[in-house]
Write a protein that holds these residues in place. Structure first.
Motif, mmCIF file in Angstrom:
data_model
loop_
_atom_site.group_PDB
_atom_site.id
_atom_site.type_symbol
_atom_site.label_atom_id
_atom_site.label_comp_id
_atom_site.label_asym_id
_atom_site.label_seq_id
_atom_site.Cartn_x
_atom_site.Cartn_y
_atom_site.Cartn_z
ATOM 1 N N ALA A 83 0.849 -1.201 0.000
ATOM 2 C CA ALA A 83 0.000 0.000 0.000
ATOM 3 C C ALA A 83 0.881 1.247 0.000
ATOM 4 O O ALA A 83 1.927 1.289 0.648
ATOM 5 N N ASP A 84 0.447 2.244 -0.739
ATOM 6 C CA ASP A 84 1.168 3.517 -0.776
ATOM 7 C C ASP A 84 0.847 4.356 0.451
ATOM 8 O O ASP A 84 1.683 5.110 0.942
ATOM 9 N N ARG A 85 -0.376 4.234 0.933
ATOM 10 C CA ARG A 85 -0.818 4.975 2.115
ATOM 11 C C ARG A 85 -1.784 4.092 2.900
ATOM 12 O O ARG A 85 -2.424 3.192 2.355
ATOM 13 N N PHE A 86 -1.898 4.406 4.191
ATOM 14 C CA PHE A 86 -2.856 3.730 5.065
ATOM 15 C C PHE A 86 -3.564 4.796 5.878
ATOM 16 O O PHE A 86 -2.920 5.714 6.398
ATOM 17 N N LEU A 87 -4.881 4.686 5.972
ATOM 18 C CA LEU A 87 -5.667 5.601 6.803
ATOM 19 C C LEU A 87 -6.476 4.784 7.802
ATOM 20 O O LEU A 87 -7.158 3.824 7.424
ATOM 21 N N LEU A 88 -6.379 5.173 9.068
ATOM 22 C CA LEU A 88 -7.136 4.518 10.121
ATOM 23 C C LEU A 88 -8.500 5.173 10.234
ATOM 24 O O LEU A 88 -8.599 6.403 10.321
ATOM 25 N N LYS A 89 -9.563 4.361 10.195
ATOM 26 C CA LYS A 89 -10.918 4.886 10.337
ATOM 27 C C LYS A 89 -11.230 5.083 11.815
ATOM 28 O O LYS A 89 -10.748 4.293 12.625
ATOM 29 N N PRO A 90 -11.988 6.070 12.158
ATOM 30 C CA PRO A 90 -12.559 7.056 11.242
ATOM 31 C C PRO A 90 -11.516 8.114 10.887
ATOM 32 O O PRO A 90 -10.725 8.519 11.724
ATOM 33 N N PHE A 91 -11.511 8.498 9.642
ATOM 34 C CA PHE A 91 -10.593 9.538 9.190
ATOM 35 C C PHE A 91 -11.412 10.710 8.676
ATOM 36 O O PHE A 91 -12.566 10.542 8.274
ATOM 37 N N ALA A 92 -10.809 11.876 8.692
ATOM 38 C CA ALA A 92 -11.478 13.056 8.146
ATOM 39 C C ALA A 92 -11.383 12.995 6.627
ATOM 40 O O ALA A 92 -10.377 12.528 6.078
ATOM 41 N N MET A 93 -12.410 13.450 5.953
ATOM 42 C CA MET A 93 -12.402 13.450 4.493
ATOM 43 C C MET A 93 -11.179 14.191 3.965
ATOM 44 O O MET A 93 -10.600 13.801 2.957
ATOM 45 N N GLU A 94 -10.779 15.236 4.652
ATOM 46 C CA GLU A 94 -9.606 16.002 4.216
ATOM 47 C C GLU A 94 -8.336 15.147 4.241
ATOM 48 O O GLU A 94 -7.462 15.318 3.406
ATOM 49 N N GLU A 95 -8.248 14.200 5.186
ATOM 50 C CA GLU A 95 -7.093 13.290 5.219
ATOM 51 C C GLU A 95 -7.048 12.443 3.947
ATOM 52 O O GLU A 95 -5.982 12.254 3.361
ATOM 53 N N LEU A 96 -8.201 11.926 3.547
ATOM 54 C CA LEU A 96 -8.265 11.119 2.331
ATOM 55 C C LEU A 96 -7.933 11.970 1.112
ATOM 56 O O LEU A 96 -7.147 11.563 0.256
ATOM 57 N N LEU A 97 -8.512 13.154 1.041
ATOM 58 C CA LEU A 97 -8.241 14.033 -0.103
ATOM 59 C C LEU A 97 -6.762 14.407 -0.179
ATOM 60 O O LEU A 97 -6.176 14.437 -1.267
ATOM 61 N N GLU A 98 -6.154 14.660 0.967
ATOM 62 C CA GLU A 98 -4.729 14.996 0.976
ATOM 63 C C GLU A 98 -3.887 13.820 0.490
ATOM 64 O O GLU A 98 -2.964 13.993 -0.307
ATOM 65 N N ALA A 99 -4.212 12.623 0.946
ATOM 66 C CA ALA A 99 -3.479 11.433 0.504
ATOM 67 C C ALA A 99 -3.644 11.231 -1.001
ATOM 68 O O ALA A 99 -2.677 10.927 -1.708
ATOM 69 N N ILE A 100 -4.851 11.419 -1.511
ATOM 70 C CA ILE A 100 -5.097 11.279 -2.951
ATOM 71 C C ILE A 100 -4.301 12.317 -3.726
ATOM 72 O O ILE A 100 -3.624 11.988 -4.708
ATOM 73 N N ARG A 101 -4.354 13.566 -3.289
ATOM 74 C CA ARG A 101 -3.598 14.625 -3.978
ATOM 75 C C ARG A 101 -2.106 14.327 -3.985
ATOM 76 O O ARG A 101 -1.435 14.489 -5.003
ATOM 77 N N GLU A 102 -1.569 13.892 -2.847
ATOM 78 C CA GLU A 102 -0.140 13.574 -2.773
ATOM 79 C C GLU A 102 0.235 12.469 -3.753
ATOM 80 O O GLU A 102 1.257 12.551 -4.430
ATOM 81 N N LEU A 103 -0.590 11.435 -3.813
ATOM 82 C CA LEU A 103 -0.281 10.318 -4.712
ATOM 83 C C LEU A 103 -0.410 10.710 -6.176
ATOM 84 O O LEU A 103 0.387 10.292 -7.007
ATOM 85 N N ILE A 104 -1.404 11.519 -6.497
ATOM 86 C CA ILE A 104 -1.585 11.934 -7.880
ATOM 87 C C ILE A 104 -0.432 12.829 -8.328
ATOM 88 O O ILE A 104 0.040 12.718 -9.448
ATOM 89 N N HIS A 105 0.038 13.680 -7.424
ATOM 90 C CA HIS A 105 1.069 14.645 -7.806
ATOM 91 C C HIS A 105 2.487 14.149 -7.588
ATOM 92 O O HIS A 105 3.428 14.807 -8.003
ATOM 93 N N SER A 106 2.655 12.987 -6.949
ATOM 94 C CA SER A 106 4.004 12.442 -6.799
ATOM 95 C C SER A 106 4.362 11.707 -8.074
ATOM 96 O O SER A 106 3.516 11.167 -8.771
ATOM 97 N N GLU A 107 5.630 11.658 -8.366
ATOM 98 C CA GLU A 107 6.090 11.030 -9.612
ATOM 99 C C GLU A 107 5.785 9.552 -9.649
ATOM 100 O O GLU A 107 5.223 9.024 -10.599
ATOM 101 N N SER A 108 6.115 8.832 -8.587
ATOM 102 C CA SER A 108 5.923 7.385 -8.596
ATOM 103 C C SER A 108 4.754 6.942 -7.744
ATOM 104 O O SER A 108 4.359 5.794 -7.810
ATOM 105 N N GLY A 109 4.225 7.856 -6.935
ATOM 106 C CA GLY A 109 3.162 7.472 -6.037
ATOM 107 C C GLY A 109 3.676 6.980 -4.705
ATOM 108 O O GLY A 109 2.968 6.951 -3.737
ATOM 109 N N ARG A 110 4.919 6.611 -4.646
ATOM 110 C CA ARG A 110 5.488 6.091 -3.403
ATOM 111 C C ARG A 110 6.356 7.151 -2.756
ATOM 112 O O ARG A 110 7.103 7.829 -3.429
ATOM 113 N N PRO A 111 6.252 7.263 -1.413
ATOM 114 C CA PRO A 111 7.034 8.280 -0.714
ATOM 115 C C PRO A 111 8.518 8.018 -0.788
ATOM 116 O O PRO A 111 8.967 6.960 -1.084
#
Length: 111
Positions: A83-111
């Motif tokens: 997995a590229d990221r893991f989120l523990l529920k319950p998470f804030a929607m903003e946490e998910l959106l931030e993770a998605i944005r980071e993965l979309i804008h990173s070159e490989s998706g992996r940190p």
């Protein structure tokens, strides 16, 4: 829950594709080529790590960016499976959106 997340993601401008049939997840990913896959750790009788290992073993799918979410602290298992990221529920929607944005804008998706 998946439909609600899908609606919220679409409200944020993303196209969400839901694949409720666990046995079709890899086919859904292959057909839709999503920027990011969000999956729960527990998918009925299937667990995300096994599915993710199959995804990473497929040359056509291995570069997919994947966020695994769970109500249990399964981060070690999720990361070990690829997995590229893991989120523990319950998470804030903003946490998910931030993770998605980071993965979309990173070159490989992996940190």
């Amino acid at each position: 829950m998946a439909r609600m997340l899908g609606a919220l993601l679409e409200f944020e401008g993303y196209r969400a594709v839901l694949c409720p049939a666990t046995e079709r997840v890899l086919d859904c990913i292959r057909e839709t080529r999503p920027d990011v896959v969000v999956m729960d750790f527990h998918l009925g009788r299937v667990r995300a790590p096994g599915l993710l290992q199959a995804l990473r073993a497929d040359p056509d799918l291995r570069s997919a960016r994947v966020i695994i979410v769970s109500g249990d602290d399964q981060e070690v298992a999720a990361r070990a499976a690829g997995a590229d990221r893991f989120l523990l529920k319950p998470f804030a929607m903003e946490e998910l959106l931030e993770a998605i944005r980071e993965l979309i804008h990173s070159e490989s998706g992996r940190p």
